[in-house]
Scaffold this motif. Structure first.
Motif, mmCIF file in Angstrom:
data_model
loop_
_atom_site.group_PDB
_atom_site.id
_atom_site.type_symbol
_atom_site.label_atom_id
_atom_site.label_comp_id
_atom_site.label_asym_id
_atom_site.label_seq_id
_atom_site.Cartn_x
_atom_site.Cartn_y
_atom_site.Cartn_z
ATOM 1 N N GLU A 78 -22.942 12.672 -12.222
ATOM 2 C CA GLU A 78 -21.696 12.276 -11.417
ATOM 3 C C GLU A 78 -21.987 11.044 -10.373
ATOM 4 O OE1 GLU A 78 -18.623 14.825 -10.710
ATOM 5 O OE2 GLU A 78 -18.996 16.342 -12.251
ATOM 6 N N LEU A 79 -23.312 10.745 -10.266
ATOM 7 C CA LEU A 79 -23.617 9.958 -9.266
ATOM 8 C C LEU A 79 -22.936 8.778 -9.286
ATOM 9 C CD1 LEU A 79 -25.394 9.422 -6.794
ATOM 10 C CD2 LEU A 79 -27.351 8.585 -8.409
ATOM 11 N N GLY A 80 -22.478 7.945 -10.614
ATOM 12 C CA GLY A 80 -21.737 6.750 -10.849
ATOM 13 C C GLY A 80 -20.576 7.097 -10.220
ATOM 14 N N GLU A 81 -19.664 8.003 -10.537
ATOM 15 C CA GLU A 81 -18.451 8.550 -9.808
ATOM 16 C C GLU A 81 -18.687 8.317 -8.357
ATOM 17 O OE1 GLU A 81 -15.605 8.302 -11.512
ATOM 18 O OE2 GLU A 81 -17.014 7.647 -13.270
ATOM 19 N N LEU A 82 -19.546 8.961 -7.786
ATOM 20 C CA LEU A 82 -19.693 9.118 -6.379
ATOM 21 C C LEU A 82 -19.737 7.613 -5.603
ATOM 22 C CD1 LEU A 82 -19.955 10.425 -3.589
ATOM 23 C CD2 LEU A 82 -22.297 11.086 -4.403
ATOM 24 N N ASP A 83 -20.740 6.934 -6.310
ATOM 25 C CA ASP A 83 -20.929 5.625 -6.005
ATOM 26 C C ASP A 83 -19.506 4.709 -6.112
ATOM 27 O OD1 ASP A 83 -23.531 5.819 -5.313
ATOM 28 O OD2 ASP A 83 -24.155 5.234 -7.130
ATOM 29 N N LYS A 84 -18.783 4.874 -7.187
ATOM 30 C CA LYS A 84 -17.500 4.358 -7.073
ATOM 31 C C LYS A 84 -16.555 4.734 -5.983
ATOM 32 C CE LYS A 84 -17.308 3.507 -12.171
ATOM 33 N NZ LYS A 84 -16.694 4.168 -13.433
ATOM 34 N N CYS A 85 -16.262 5.981 -5.760
ATOM 35 C CA CYS A 85 -15.706 6.517 -4.635
ATOM 36 C C CYS A 85 -16.017 5.817 -3.377
ATOM 37 C CB CYS A 85 -15.791 7.902 -4.535
ATOM 38 S SG CYS A 85 -15.189 8.713 -2.885
ATOM 39 N N LEU A 86 -17.357 5.626 -2.793
ATOM 40 C CA LEU A 86 -17.622 5.027 -1.799
ATOM 41 C C LEU A 86 -17.506 3.694 -1.726
ATOM 42 C CD1 LEU A 86 -21.177 6.935 -1.154
ATOM 43 C CD2 LEU A 86 -18.808 7.710 -0.370
ATOM 44 N N THR A 104 -12.833 13.422 -5.131
ATOM 45 C CA THR A 104 -13.999 14.523 -5.390
ATOM 46 C C THR A 104 -13.473 15.357 -6.499
ATOM 47 O OG1 THR A 104 -14.275 14.540 -2.842
ATOM 48 C CG2 THR A 104 -14.804 16.522 -4.375
ATOM 49 N N THR A 105 -14.456 15.874 -7.412
ATOM 50 C CA THR A 105 -14.373 16.727 -8.359
ATOM 51 C C THR A 105 -14.788 18.103 -7.867
ATOM 52 O OG1 THR A 105 -16.719 16.521 -9.349
ATOM 53 C CG2 THR A 105 -15.220 14.768 -9.899
ATOM 54 N N GLU A 106 -14.671 18.866 -8.997
ATOM 55 C CA GLU A 106 -15.064 20.309 -8.467
ATOM 56 C C GLU A 106 -16.579 20.550 -8.437
ATOM 57 O OE1 GLU A 106 -15.038 21.911 -13.153
ATOM 58 O OE2 GLU A 106 -13.362 22.636 -11.630
ATOM 59 N N ASN A 107 -17.315 19.604 -8.885
ATOM 60 C CA ASN A 107 -18.768 19.612 -8.887
ATOM 61 C C ASN A 107 -19.377 19.081 -7.478
ATOM 62 O OD1 ASN A 107 -18.694 20.792 -11.385
ATOM 63 N ND2 ASN A 107 -18.552 19.007 -12.350
ATOM 64 N N TRP A 108 -18.535 18.555 -6.550
ATOM 65 C CA TRP A 108 -19.061 17.965 -5.552
ATOM 66 C C TRP A 108 -18.713 18.823 -4.453
ATOM 67 C CZ3 TRP A 108 -17.055 12.264 -5.343
ATOM 68 C CH2 TRP A 108 -17.303 11.514 -6.377
ATOM 69 N N GLU A 109 -19.557 18.753 -3.220
ATOM 70 C CA GLU A 109 -19.194 19.367 -2.031
ATOM 71 C C GLU A 109 -18.935 18.134 -0.930
ATOM 72 O OE1 GLU A 109 -18.305 22.156 -1.448
ATOM 73 O OE2 GLU A 109 -18.835 23.311 -3.255
ATOM 74 N N LEU A 110 -17.917 18.477 0.070
ATOM 75 C CA LEU A 110 -17.761 17.289 1.214
ATOM 76 C C LEU A 110 -17.541 17.819 2.304
ATOM 77 C CD1 LEU A 110 -16.824 14.410 1.655
ATOM 78 C CD2 LEU A 110 -14.499 15.066 0.824
ATOM 79 N N GLY A 111 -18.031 17.385 3.314
ATOM 80 C CA GLY A 111 -17.868 17.826 4.889
ATOM 81 C C GLY A 111 -18.047 16.814 5.763
ATOM 82 N N HIS A 112 -17.310 17.140 6.996
ATOM 83 C CA HIS A 112 -17.362 16.048 8.170
ATOM 84 C C HIS A 112 -18.433 16.765 9.100
ATOM 85 C CE1 HIS A 112 -15.490 14.129 11.850
ATOM 86 N NE2 HIS A 112 -16.062 13.332 11.192
ATOM 87 N N PHE A 159 -23.234 23.632 0.203
ATOM 88 C CA PHE A 159 -24.336 22.848 -0.350
ATOM 89 C C PHE A 159 -25.204 23.682 -0.955
ATOM 90 C CE2 PHE A 159 -27.786 19.729 0.720
ATOM 91 C CZ PHE A 159 -27.585 19.376 -0.550
ATOM 92 N N GLU A 160 -25.622 24.817 -0.157
ATOM 93 C CA GLU A 160 -26.462 25.964 -0.600
ATOM 94 C C GLU A 160 -26.138 26.388 -2.043
ATOM 95 O OE1 GLU A 160 -29.333 29.641 1.176
ATOM 96 O OE2 GLU A 160 -27.375 29.034 2.135
ATOM 97 N N ASN A 161 -24.813 26.827 -2.022
ATOM 98 C CA ASN A 161 -24.324 27.101 -3.325
ATOM 99 C C ASN A 161 -24.405 26.288 -4.432
ATOM 100 O OD1 ASN A 161 -23.440 29.896 -2.288
ATOM 101 N ND2 ASN A 161 -21.454 28.869 -1.763
ATOM 102 N N LEU A 162 -24.164 24.790 -4.220
ATOM 103 C CA LEU A 162 -24.255 23.936 -5.111
ATOM 104 C C LEU A 162 -25.930 23.740 -5.564
ATOM 105 C CD1 LEU A 162 -22.307 21.815 -6.409
ATOM 106 C CD2 LEU A 162 -23.053 20.220 -4.712
ATOM 107 N N ILE A 163 -26.632 23.905 -4.565
ATOM 108 C CA ILE A 163 -28.200 23.753 -4.872
ATOM 109 C C ILE A 163 -28.526 24.978 -5.916
ATOM 110 C CG2 ILE A 163 -30.531 24.083 -3.898
ATOM 111 C CD1 ILE A 163 -29.617 22.643 -1.595
ATOM 112 N N GLY A 164 -28.015 26.011 -5.610
ATOM 113 C CA GLY A 164 -28.198 27.019 -6.509
ATOM 114 C C GLY A 164 -27.937 26.973 -7.864
#
Length: 326
Positions: A265-273, A243-251, A192-197
């Motif tokens: 890509e927020l719209g795609e994320l909402d569709k996923c959820l 998940t796309t290459e621009n997302w980060e996912l974790g448990h 997530f830190e890398n994504l923020i960067g």
């Protein structure tokens, strides 16, 4: 010249390269020029077949650099593809310009006027790992003993590629949660830190959603830990599918998932959820039919809510706790 070395001396040099005694050395950079020099041909290439992709192979090492050569190539195209598809060595001392496979990799490639081709598949325990390819443009040919030397070498290279993969897998597993196969909390925060960067450099908003699935503990008591673990794995698999290459996912905790995605890509994320919620509502158990789960969601954003991954995750988890206990 390396051609003046005997095979034993050359093999020792190759072993020295593969042992990576020098931490700054790269066998993919050092090995092709050595093999090319020793063979007397024009080009040397190493290719690899990546996990989960049996339709393509990838050029991972070459000497000299072939300008304009693509990284990925179809398995069913070119002489190099033939070697990997058929898992057989191939020697063509004289390339027939009328042949369907006059190109080495793919059609319209930048390699011009090849006259000879030699390819060996890298096989490890019956699995194809890639290939070693040598190409001539001046009518050069390999004597039989050199051809056999390179054939033996490809088995050694296959073992090395397998060893490198095992080391990578072991490192990946250290960062994965055993219940879901997703990055655990610590590893997720690093990603997530890398994504923020990246988002900061692009001046882009970033959203972090935290999803909690209530009812997993009750489900485990009623139907057993094995079935609940299967459910968790299925949830993780569905998330990974979207998940796309621009997302980060974790448990990040039992039944608590974190997903970060850019605003675009927020719209795609909402569709996923939404699809995830539907699959949970439709989830059936082997023991008593329908299962009942409650889906809680919280959201924070970068840079509005902060720029530190730990703080952003903590804010989202606090929101989540309030949604459980309004």
């Amino acid at each position: 010249m390396a051609q003046n070395e005997n095979p034993y001396s050359l093999w020792l040099r190759i072993e020295d390269i593969l042992s990576l005694r020098d931490p700054d050395s790269n066998w993919l950079t050092l090995l092709p020029p050595l093999l090319l020099d020793w063979s007397g041909l024009t080009w040397a290439f190493l290719t690899e077949i990546l996990r989960g992709d049996d339709r393509s192979y990838y050029v991972i090492g070459q000497a000299p650099a072939a300008d304009g050569l693509k990284y990925a190539h179809p398995m069913d195209g070119g002489l190099a593809g033939w070697v990997q598809t058929h898992r057989q060595p191939l020697a063509k001392d004289l390339l027939n310009t009328e042949d369907n496979y006059t190109f080495i990799f793919s059609q319209n490639e930048p390699l011009k006027r090849p006259t000879s081709f030699y390819g060996w598949p890298m096989l490890y325990n019956g699995f194809i790992m890639g290939s070693l390819v040598l190409v001539g443009t001046r009518g050069q040919t390999l004597p039989k003993d050199l051809f056999q030397f390179f054939e033996a070498l490809t088995f050694r290279l296959a073992a090395h590629v397998h060893h490198v993969r095992v080391e990578i897998w072991a490192e990946e597993l250290k960062g994965l949660d055993y219940q879901t196969g997703l990055p655990h909390r610590t590893n997720f925060l690093g990603n997530f830190e890398n994504l923020i960067g990246r988002a900061s450099a692009l001046r882009e908003r970033l959203f972090l959603k935290v999803i909690s699935i209530s009812g997993l503990g009750r489900h485990s008591v009623s139907h057993g830990a094995a079935e609940t673990n299967t459910l968790l794995r299925n949830i993780a698999t569905q998330m990974l599918y979207f998940t796309t290459e621009n997302w980060e996912l974790g448990h990040v905790s039992f039944g608590v998932f974190a997903i970060s995605a850019p605003e675009s890509e927020l719209g795609e994320l909402d569709k996923c959820l939404a699809l995830l919620k539907k699959s949970l509502n439709d989830w059936s158990t082997s023991a008593s039919g329908q299962a009942n789960f409650i889906f809680h969601e919280a959201q924070v954003s970068f840079p509005e809510n902060g720029d530190r991954p730990e703080n952003l995750l903590e804010q989202a988890l606090n929101q989540l706790a309030r949604s459980h206990n309004p």
